[in-house]
Design an enzyme around this catalytic site. Sequence first.
Site, PDB file in Angstrom:
ATOM      1  N   SER A 138      38.593  32.746  98.382  1.00  0.00           N
ATOM      2  CA  SER A 138      38.441  31.826  97.325  1.00  0.00           C
ATOM      3  C   SER A 138      39.765  30.977  96.716  1.00  0.00           C
ATOM      4  CB  SER A 138      37.793  32.624  96.095  1.00  0.00           C
ATOM      5  OG  SER A 138      38.645  33.433  95.645  1.00  0.00           O
TER       6      SER A 138
ATOM      7  N   ASP B 196      39.142  31.640  85.061  1.00  0.00           N
ATOM      8  CA  ASP B 196      38.140  33.032  84.871  1.00  0.00           C
ATOM      9  C   ASP B 196      39.075  34.513  85.034  1.00  0.00           C
ATOM     10  OD1 ASP B 196      38.357  33.457  87.656  1.00  0.00           O
ATOM     11  OD2 ASP B 196      36.406  32.678  88.180  1.00  0.00           O
TER      12      ASP B 196
ATOM     13  N   HIS C 293      40.394  34.136  89.097  1.00  0.00           N
ATOM     14  CA  HIS C 293      41.258  33.144  89.551  1.00  0.00           C
ATOM     15  C   HIS C 293      42.008  32.176  88.549  1.00  0.00           C
ATOM     16  CE1 HIS C 293      37.301  33.974  91.651  1.00  0.00           C
ATOM     17  NE2 HIS C 293      38.021  33.625  92.703  1.00  0.00           N
TER      18      HIS C 293
END
Length: 375
Positions: free
Chosen positions: A54, A348, A351
């Site tokens: 990610s 978040d 991240h």
Amino acid sequence: MRSHHRHFSSYVSFILFLFLFFISFSSSTSKLEPAKSEPKRKHSVSAILVFGDSTVDPGNNNYIDTVFKCNFPPYGLDFRNKTPTGRFCNGRLVTDFIASYIGVKENVPPYLDPNLGINELISGVSFASAGSGYDPLTPTITNVIDIPTQLEYFREYKRKLEGKMGKQEMEKHIEEAMFCVSAGTNDFVINYFTIPIRRKTFTIEAYQQFVISNLKQFIQGLWKEGARKITVAGLPPIGCLPIVITLFSGEALTNRRCIDRFSTVATNYNFLLQKQLALMQVGLAHLGSKIFYLDVYNPVYEVIRDPRKFGFEEVFSGCCGSGYLEASFLCNPKSYVCPNTSAYVFFDSIHPSEKTYFSLFRSLRPIYDSILGSF
């Protein structure tokens, strides 16, 4: 009140144990600059080609059967037209800033986007998948794209380019491309520390070597397919991720701070990784290949240690929701969102924010200048 907090903390820990099956990470560090609409071509870099998790997935998970997606608000809040592209961020990723800086394109698209034209493919794509890792077990936890499949997609990509420009020109194009690899956090945070399978088989030291051996195999695969300029990111201080603090700290609600024992695992891994990459470089140097280690740990840790120096206010919680556990579907259109995303190191609970990614890019820019000089 403290008793209530303890009960709540236990409940949260149980939820997080399940939720950690659906996570992955990124990297971080100061002040955002406006993007240029027309990137200027630097040197002879032909394309940017990206692999990993990610940290560098711009939306490939949108096109696969996994719950680990983020193609909905508030993700993309600060992206162009507030578009939730599938990036686990409020805006752009490090690789977007790199692509713009080296002059190949403004943002790196996901390879699996069926609407990509040949020109978009030629200038570069990301094969990365949020939730993936070097350990083959890691991507099975969230049903995402494993690293070998990302390499297979790259082979498919080469065939598409060959159909457009011919074999010789395609091979030259690949040799002049910049390759970016960023993964590993999920192997430790999701896999080793959360699920007991690997801990029953490996000590932490043995597992670090196992992960690096898989990374080595992948880098060798890239080289065999024509990659000649490869950057490999190390781990961030994983003990400072908000979700790790929430799950593993005994004071997650009252005294949030980095958990040193987790971050020490990252520093030890990074040391071993640098040694391995140096050995690989010696073996490939005569073939014109260069492998560059990217230090993610220290720039991120500097921001966390002295956030105000870099223009941040909140370090140990994310901007979305409570900031303690939200990511992916738990950070959604109904979630609370902080009024100033640029004040938060994390968007978040896992991240980094766009500002953090840009700060990291700035710290890595001298390395990319060196890489550009080697073309």
